[in-house]
Design a protein around this motif. Structure first.
Motif, PDB file in Angstrom:
ATOM      1  N   ARG A 114       0.946  -0.810   0.087  1.00  0.00           N
ATOM      2  CA  ARG A 114       0.280  -0.198  -0.041  1.00  0.00           C
ATOM      3  C   ARG A 114       0.621   1.187  -0.016  1.00  0.00           C
ATOM      4  O   ARG A 114       0.185   2.391  -0.534  1.00  0.00           O
ATOM      5  CB  ARG A 114      -0.928   0.232   1.162  1.00  0.00           C
ATOM      6  CG  ARG A 114      -2.012  -0.644   0.949  1.00  0.00           C
ATOM      7  CD  ARG A 114      -3.040  -0.675   2.035  1.00  0.00           C
ATOM      8  NE  ARG A 114      -2.400  -0.843   3.697  1.00  0.00           N
ATOM      9  CZ  ARG A 114      -2.606  -1.634   4.296  1.00  0.00           C
ATOM     10  NH1 ARG A 114      -4.136  -2.087   4.579  1.00  0.00           N
ATOM     11  NH2 ARG A 114      -2.386  -1.672   5.322  1.00  0.00           N
TER      12      ARG A 114
ATOM     13  N   SER B 165      -2.255   5.143  -4.391  1.00  0.00           N
ATOM     14  CA  SER B 165      -3.028   5.828  -4.237  1.00  0.00           C
ATOM     15  C   SER B 165      -4.650   4.363  -5.140  1.00  0.00           C
ATOM     16  O   SER B 165      -3.998   3.625  -5.642  1.00  0.00           O
ATOM     17  CB  SER B 165      -4.268   6.648  -5.503  1.00  0.00           C
ATOM     18  OG  SER B 165      -4.025   6.030  -6.868  1.00  0.00           O
ATOM     19  N   PRO B 166      -5.454   4.791  -4.085  1.00  0.00           N
ATOM     20  CA  PRO B 166      -6.591   3.271  -5.168  1.00  0.00           C
ATOM     21  C   PRO B 166      -6.411   2.654  -6.401  1.00  0.00           C
ATOM     22  O   PRO B 166      -6.789   1.575  -6.873  1.00  0.00           O
ATOM     23  CB  PRO B 166      -7.661   3.301  -4.177  1.00  0.00           C
ATOM     24  CG  PRO B 166      -7.977   4.750  -3.009  1.00  0.00           C
ATOM     25  CD  PRO B 166      -7.052   5.686  -4.005  1.00  0.00           C
ATOM     26  N   SER B 167      -6.039   3.754  -7.343  1.00  0.00           N
ATOM     27  CA  SER B 167      -6.500   3.871  -8.991  1.00  0.00           C
ATOM     28  C   SER B 167      -5.311   2.950  -9.004  1.00  0.00           C
ATOM     29  O   SER B 167      -5.327   2.432 -10.139  1.00  0.00           O
ATOM     30  CB  SER B 167      -6.423   5.308  -9.452  1.00  0.00           C
ATOM     31  OG  SER B 167      -5.995   5.873  -8.559  1.00  0.00           O
TER      32      SER B 167
ATOM     33  N   LYS C  50     -11.441  -0.792  -8.620  1.00  0.00           N
ATOM     34  CA  LYS C  50     -10.581   0.350  -8.169  1.00  0.00           C
ATOM     35  C   LYS C  50     -11.948   0.715  -7.357  1.00  0.00           C
ATOM     36  O   LYS C  50     -11.434   1.021  -6.173  1.00  0.00           O
ATOM     37  CB  LYS C  50     -11.070   1.370  -9.550  1.00  0.00           C
ATOM     38  CG  LYS C  50     -10.785   2.969  -8.754  1.00  0.00           C
ATOM     39  CD  LYS C  50     -10.460   3.603 -10.032  1.00  0.00           C
ATOM     40  CE  LYS C  50     -11.070   5.143  -9.747  1.00  0.00           C
ATOM     41  NZ  LYS C  50     -10.577   6.696 -11.071  1.00  0.00           N
ATOM     42  N   PRO C  51     -13.019   0.572  -7.052  1.00  0.00           N
ATOM     43  CA  PRO C  51     -14.497   0.901  -6.447  1.00  0.00           C
ATOM     44  C   PRO C  51     -13.814   0.201  -4.712  1.00  0.00           C
ATOM     45  O   PRO C  51     -14.064   0.711  -3.800  1.00  0.00           O
ATOM     46  CB  PRO C  51     -15.417   1.217  -6.817  1.00  0.00           C
ATOM     47  CG  PRO C  51     -15.237  -0.037  -7.704  1.00  0.00           C
ATOM     48  CD  PRO C  51     -13.480   0.221  -8.325  1.00  0.00           C
TER      49      PRO C  51
ATOM     50  N   LEU D 190     -10.981  -1.180  -3.882  1.00  0.00           N
ATOM     51  CA  LEU D 190     -10.039  -0.674  -3.329  1.00  0.00           C
ATOM     52  C   LEU D 190     -10.569   0.783  -2.605  1.00  0.00           C
ATOM     53  O   LEU D 190     -10.064   1.462  -1.175  1.00  0.00           O
ATOM     54  CB  LEU D 190      -9.022  -0.608  -4.321  1.00  0.00           C
ATOM     55  CG  LEU D 190      -8.148  -2.103  -4.347  1.00  0.00           C
ATOM     56  CD1 LEU D 190      -7.783  -1.840  -5.110  1.00  0.00           C
ATOM     57  CD2 LEU D 190      -7.165  -2.135  -3.502  1.00  0.00           C
ATOM     58  N   LYS D 191     -11.127   1.435  -3.080  1.00  0.00           N
ATOM     59  CA  LYS D 191     -11.460   2.896  -1.924  1.00  0.00           C
ATOM     60  C   LYS D 191     -12.321   2.615  -0.833  1.00  0.00           C
ATOM     61  O   LYS D 191     -12.329   3.495   0.028  1.00  0.00           O
ATOM     62  CB  LYS D 191     -12.385   3.254  -3.569  1.00  0.00           C
ATOM     63  CG  LYS D 191     -11.734   4.315  -4.538  1.00  0.00           C
ATOM     64  CD  LYS D 191     -12.618   5.190  -5.555  1.00  0.00           C
ATOM     65  CE  LYS D 191     -11.672   6.410  -6.454  1.00  0.00           C
ATOM     66  NZ  LYS D 191     -12.558   6.802  -7.223  1.00  0.00           N
ATOM     67  N   ARG D 192     -13.537   1.929  -1.246  1.00  0.00           N
ATOM     68  CA  ARG D 192     -13.890   1.841  -0.115  1.00  0.00           C
ATOM     69  C   ARG D 192     -13.043   1.200   1.518  1.00  0.00           C
ATOM     70  O   ARG D 192     -13.211   1.342   1.910  1.00  0.00           O
ATOM     71  CB  ARG D 192     -14.986   0.584  -0.829  1.00  0.00           C
ATOM     72  CG  ARG D 192     -16.165   0.124   0.622  1.00  0.00           C
ATOM     73  CD  ARG D 192     -17.477  -0.671   0.647  1.00  0.00           C
ATOM     74  NE  ARG D 192     -17.819  -0.182  -1.246  1.00  0.00           N
ATOM     75  CZ  ARG D 192     -18.369  -0.873  -1.687  1.00  0.00           C
ATOM     76  NH1 ARG D 192     -17.767  -2.522  -1.599  1.00  0.00           N
ATOM     77  NH2 ARG D 192     -19.179  -0.699  -3.280  1.00  0.00           N
TER      78      ARG D 192
ATOM     79  N   ILE E 200     -10.025   1.070   2.031  1.00  0.00           N
ATOM     80  CA  ILE E 200      -9.075   2.490   1.896  1.00  0.00           C
ATOM     81  C   ILE E 200      -9.468   3.434   2.975  1.00  0.00           C
ATOM     82  O   ILE E 200      -8.602   3.597   4.284  1.00  0.00           O
ATOM     83  CB  ILE E 200      -8.364   2.882   1.241  1.00  0.00           C
ATOM     84  CG1 ILE E 200      -7.306   1.603   0.758  1.00  0.00           C
ATOM     85  CG2 ILE E 200      -7.285   4.159   1.416  1.00  0.00           C
ATOM     86  CD1 ILE E 200      -6.433   2.645  -0.410  1.00  0.00           C
ATOM     87  N   LYS E 201     -11.215   3.731   2.588  1.00  0.00           N
ATOM     88  CA  LYS E 201     -11.764   4.964   3.688  1.00  0.00           C
ATOM     89  C   LYS E 201     -11.941   3.942   4.308  1.00  0.00           C
ATOM     90  O   LYS E 201     -12.787   5.038   5.826  1.00  0.00           O
ATOM     91  CB  LYS E 201     -12.788   4.453   2.417  1.00  0.00           C
ATOM     92  CG  LYS E 201     -13.367   5.918   2.909  1.00  0.00           C
ATOM     93  CD  LYS E 201     -15.246   6.021   1.958  1.00  0.00           C
ATOM     94  CE  LYS E 201     -14.747   7.751   1.605  1.00  0.00           C
ATOM     95  NZ  LYS E 201     -16.387   7.899   1.302  1.00  0.00           N
TER      96      LYS E 201
ATOM     97  N   LYS F 266      -8.858   4.231   7.071  1.00  0.00           N
ATOM     98  CA  LYS F 266      -8.689   5.343   7.686  1.00  0.00           C
ATOM     99  C   LYS F 266      -9.663   5.885   8.242  1.00  0.00           C
ATOM    100  O   LYS F 266      -8.974   6.263   9.349  1.00  0.00           O
ATOM    101  CB  LYS F 266      -8.502   5.978   6.441  1.00  0.00           C
ATOM    102  CG  LYS F 266      -7.156   6.333   5.254  1.00  0.00           C
ATOM    103  CD  LYS F 266      -7.460   7.531   4.104  1.00  0.00           C
ATOM    104  CE  LYS F 266      -6.421   7.363   4.033  1.00  0.00           C
ATOM    105  NZ  LYS F 266      -6.444   8.188   2.491  1.00  0.00           N
TER     106      LYS F 266
END
Length: 173
Positions: A34, A38-40, A160-161, A163-165, A167-168, A171
């Protein structure tokens, strides 16, 4: 006699110690993967790793993955790990891709890419055997490239979505 805890500090049960595998392997590996992505970028790294890991050319994964990671400024370790995890898929696909690649490049049925035929060709005419393998490899690489493009696109769009979720949530926690 044990001393009681002050009323301001509630009693909590300590978390169970992390296993050796989690402490020594999984946690450092996840941190490395990681690191700085970024997630993308992480989704692109995994998608490219899946495609690169299926290259029908033994020994090419490390070089190709490193060059792609450096060119696209991705995490080299993450791309290497992902592509090398795909080795079982590469081993399953290499013979069918070579056979189809040989057919694509114009080999006839009498010159079929089989182990017996390749052994016979190396015993009788090693140049013909190398020519057969060369054409099979070129055809297999063409087939792989045509298949890799949609695979990278699909894996990237799906990851992509997610990994965004993920990582969110990391955090927030």
């Amino acid at each position: 006699m044990p001393t009681p805890l002050p009323p301001s500090l509630p009693e909590t049960t300590p978390a169970p110690p992390a296993s050796w595998l989690r402490r020594r392997v999984l946690a450092p590996l996840l941190g490395l993967l990681r690191q700085g992505l970024s997630p993308s970028q992480l989704a692109l790294t995994v998608a490219l790793g899946v495609a690169i890991g299926a290259i029908p050319l033994m020994g090419a994964i490390t070089t190709v993955a490193t060059l792609v990671a450096l060119r696209l400024r991705l995490n080299v370790a993450a791309l290497q790990l992902t592509s090398h995890l795909m080795t079982p898929l590469q081993l399953v696909l290499i013979i069918p891709l070579l056979r189809q690649g040989a057919r694509l490049m114009g080999n006839t049925q009498e010159n079929e890419l089989t182990l017996a035929n390749v052994r016979h060709l190396f015993a009788t005419d090693w140049r013909a055997a190398l020519q057969l393998l060369w054409r099979a490899e070129v055809g297999a690489m063409a087939i792989w490239l045509l298949g890799a493009i949609p695979v990278v696109a699909v894996v990237y769009v799906v990851l992509k979505p997610l990994l965004k979720r993920f990582i969110k949530e990391q955090k927030a926690a």
